[in-house]
Design a protein around this motif. Structure first.
Motif, PDB file in Angstrom:
ATOM      1  N   LYS A 303      -8.983   5.845   6.817  1.00 14.53           N
ATOM      2  CA  LYS A 303      -7.827   5.310   7.541  1.00 14.53           C
ATOM      3  C   LYS A 303      -7.614   6.000   8.881  1.00 14.53           C
ATOM      4  O   LYS A 303      -6.593   5.798   9.525  1.00 14.53           O
ATOM      5  CB  LYS A 303      -6.562   5.460   6.701  1.00 14.53           C
ATOM      6  CG  LYS A 303      -6.467   4.505   5.528  1.00 14.53           C
ATOM      7  CD  LYS A 303      -5.064   4.450   4.981  1.00 14.53           C
ATOM      8  CE  LYS A 303      -4.930   3.364   3.913  1.00 14.53           C
ATOM      9  NZ  LYS A 303      -3.547   3.228   3.426  1.00 14.53           N
ATOM     10  N   ALA A 304      -8.552   6.825   9.282  1.00 16.04           N
ATOM     11  CA  ALA A 304      -8.399   7.635  10.488  1.00 16.04           C
ATOM     12  C   ALA A 304      -8.011   6.781  11.694  1.00 16.04           C
ATOM     13  O   ALA A 304      -8.610   5.739  11.957  1.00 16.04           O
ATOM     14  CB  ALA A 304      -9.697   8.378  10.778  1.00 16.04           C
ATOM     15  N   GLY A 305      -6.976   7.256  12.408  1.00 12.69           N
ATOM     16  CA  GLY A 305      -6.520   6.575  13.615  1.00 12.69           C
ATOM     17  C   GLY A 305      -5.488   5.497  13.383  1.00 12.69           C
ATOM     18  O   GLY A 305      -4.842   5.038  14.332  1.00 12.69           O
ATOM     19  N   GLY A 306      -5.311   5.053  12.140  1.00 14.04           N
ATOM     20  CA  GLY A 306      -4.327   4.020  11.851  1.00 14.04           C
ATOM     21  C   GLY A 306      -2.935   4.612  11.645  1.00 14.04           C
ATOM     22  O   GLY A 306      -2.788   5.805  11.371  1.00 14.04           O
ATOM     23  N   PRO A 307      -1.905   3.798  11.784  1.00 17.42           N
ATOM     24  CA  PRO A 307      -0.541   4.307  11.600  1.00 17.42           C
ATOM     25  C   PRO A 307      -0.243   4.590  10.133  1.00 17.42           C
ATOM     26  O   PRO A 307      -0.678   3.860   9.246  1.00 17.42           O
ATOM     27  CB  PRO A 307       0.333   3.167  12.133  1.00 17.42           C
ATOM     28  CG  PRO A 307      -0.499   1.930  11.939  1.00 17.42           C
ATOM     29  CD  PRO A 307      -1.923   2.370  12.139  1.00 17.42           C
ATOM     30  N   VAL A 308       0.470   5.663   9.882  1.00 16.73           N
ATOM     31  CA  VAL A 308       0.925   5.991   8.538  1.00 16.73           C
ATOM     32  C   VAL A 308       2.236   5.248   8.291  1.00 16.73           C
ATOM     33  O   VAL A 308       3.198   5.407   9.040  1.00 16.73           O
ATOM     34  CB  VAL A 308       1.161   7.507   8.382  1.00 16.73           C
ATOM     35  CG1 VAL A 308       1.710   7.823   6.995  1.00 16.73           C
ATOM     36  CG2 VAL A 308      -0.124   8.273   8.632  1.00 16.73           C
TER      37      VAL A 308
END
Length: 378
Positions: A303-308
């Motif tokens: 999920k790197a770079g995506g919004p939490v």
């Protein structure tokens, strides 16, 4: 007026607006101001009816004296059924009546006198606090800590002499989870009533006036960081004692007790595991005030770079912060033993840990919340 805005939007759309394509959980949760009062009433009626049953001799009174391996550490355990059951039944009857008054105001929208509003809120918050933090013991935080293992044990069985999950989650403990859930329902119902009668949005709490300065992103980040550090420091006494025991150092306990744990298969390993989980949890707490708590970092490669999503952090942090409080209060009731302080004194700090973690989580929520889907503010 906030109430008029909410009614207009719900009348137009049929339900509170929750953003684009919300999932079933988000749709359900967005309506908590509507279902919390009926749920609190239902809980009070059902739990009160159970105590009526026990008062008349029914089996299964959850606060009765039982063998030590089936007892809880609740403040009510053990207690006489002829005293506690009628009192609890009467208490639940009053709670259901109070909830009905709140629900009537919710459905009619009639103004509430200041005196009645104050009385309802005092009763509601006291009820929530008693049920969520006064009656339960450490069961909740134990369930949270052992949740992954419990899932595995459900399929593989529990190693050692235990027969199954029923030897861990037996009725005296299950009852405390039910009581805790009742406290949460009462907290939600009371919060919704408090906001509604103050003419604020029941979903986000915003009103006509400008938000207080302490809720600005800059201020929330400042006090949120302080809360995170308090939460991290509060875990250290527990982590250090469990680590010391594993390596043979009787920190806060007698040599005899350390030997007993060493002779009990898996005892020290469990303590070490809990200490490591506590340390990892304190590290994750930094995400509530760090960039990687808003954007997935590189070490979460899938999920790197995506919004939490805010709920990804808010839900687990809130569960842990709430579960820590009754465990802390239980250990305070146990008192202080100079020779064996390591067994429960580090858990005195769980209350501070839970409050600080709750504050840090609220800080995160205030910074991440956007426009309210119900009232449109933000």
């Amino acid at each position: 007026m906030v109430g008029a805005v909410i009614e207009e939007r719900e009348a137009r759309d049929g339900s509170p607006v929750t953003g684009k394509g919300p999932g079933p959980f988000r749709r359900f949760w967005s309506r908590w101001p509507l279902w919390s009062a009926p749920a609190a009433i239902a809980w009070s009626v059902l739990y009160g009816a159970a105590h009526v049953y026990w008062a008349f001799g029914g089996a299964g009174f959850p606060f009765a004296r039982v063998p030590e391996d089936r007892a809880s550490s609740s403040v009510l355990d053990p207690s006489p059924v002829e005293v506690v059951a009628p009192v609890f039944a009467a208490f639940c009857a009053v709670a259901a009546a109070v909830g009905a008054v709140m629900l009537h105001q919710q459905r009619t929208g009639r103004a509430v006198s200041p005196g009645r509003r104050r009385a309802l809120l005092v009763f509601g918050w006291l009820t929530a606090g008693l049920l969520a933090f006064g009656v339960p013991d450490y069961t909740l935080i134990a369930v949270v800590a052992f949740a992954p293992a419990l899932v595995v044990f459900a399929f593989t069985g529990i190693p050692g002499p235990q027969g199954g999950l029923e030897d861990i989650l037996y009725w005296h403990r299950d009852n405390l989870i039910i009581v805790f859930l009742g406290g949460l329902l009462w907290a939600l119902a009371t919060l919704a009533h408090q906001r509604r009668t103050a003419d604020r949005c029941t979903s986000c709490g915003r009103g006509e006036r400008a938000a207080a300065s302490w809720t600005s992103p800059e201020r929330t980040l400042r006090w949120g960081r302080k809360a995170v550090w308090i939460a991290v420091l509060a875990t250290i006494p527990y982590d250090l004692t469990r680590l010391a025991w594993y390596f043979g150092l009787p920190l806060g306990i007698t040599d005899e007790f350390l030997k007993e744990m060493q002779d009990t298969e898996g005892m020290l390993e469990i303590g070490l595991g809990l200490g490591i989980m506590s340390t990892l949890g304190s590290l994750l707490t930094h995400g509530l005030v760090s960039r990687w708590g808003e954007v997935w970092p590189r070490w979460v490669w899938f999920k790197a770079g995506g919004p939490v999503h805010p709920l990804t952090a808010i839900i687990p942090a809130s569960i842990v912060s709430l579960a820590l409080l009754p465990g802390s209060m239980m250990n305070f009731r146990s008192g202080f033993d100079p020779e064996m302080w390591g067994t429960n004194t580090p858990m005195f700090f769980w209350g501070l840990w839970g409050l600080a973690l709750g504050a840090a989580t609220y800080s995160y929520h205030l910074r991440r919340r956007g426009e309210c889907g119900t009232c449109g503010r933000g």
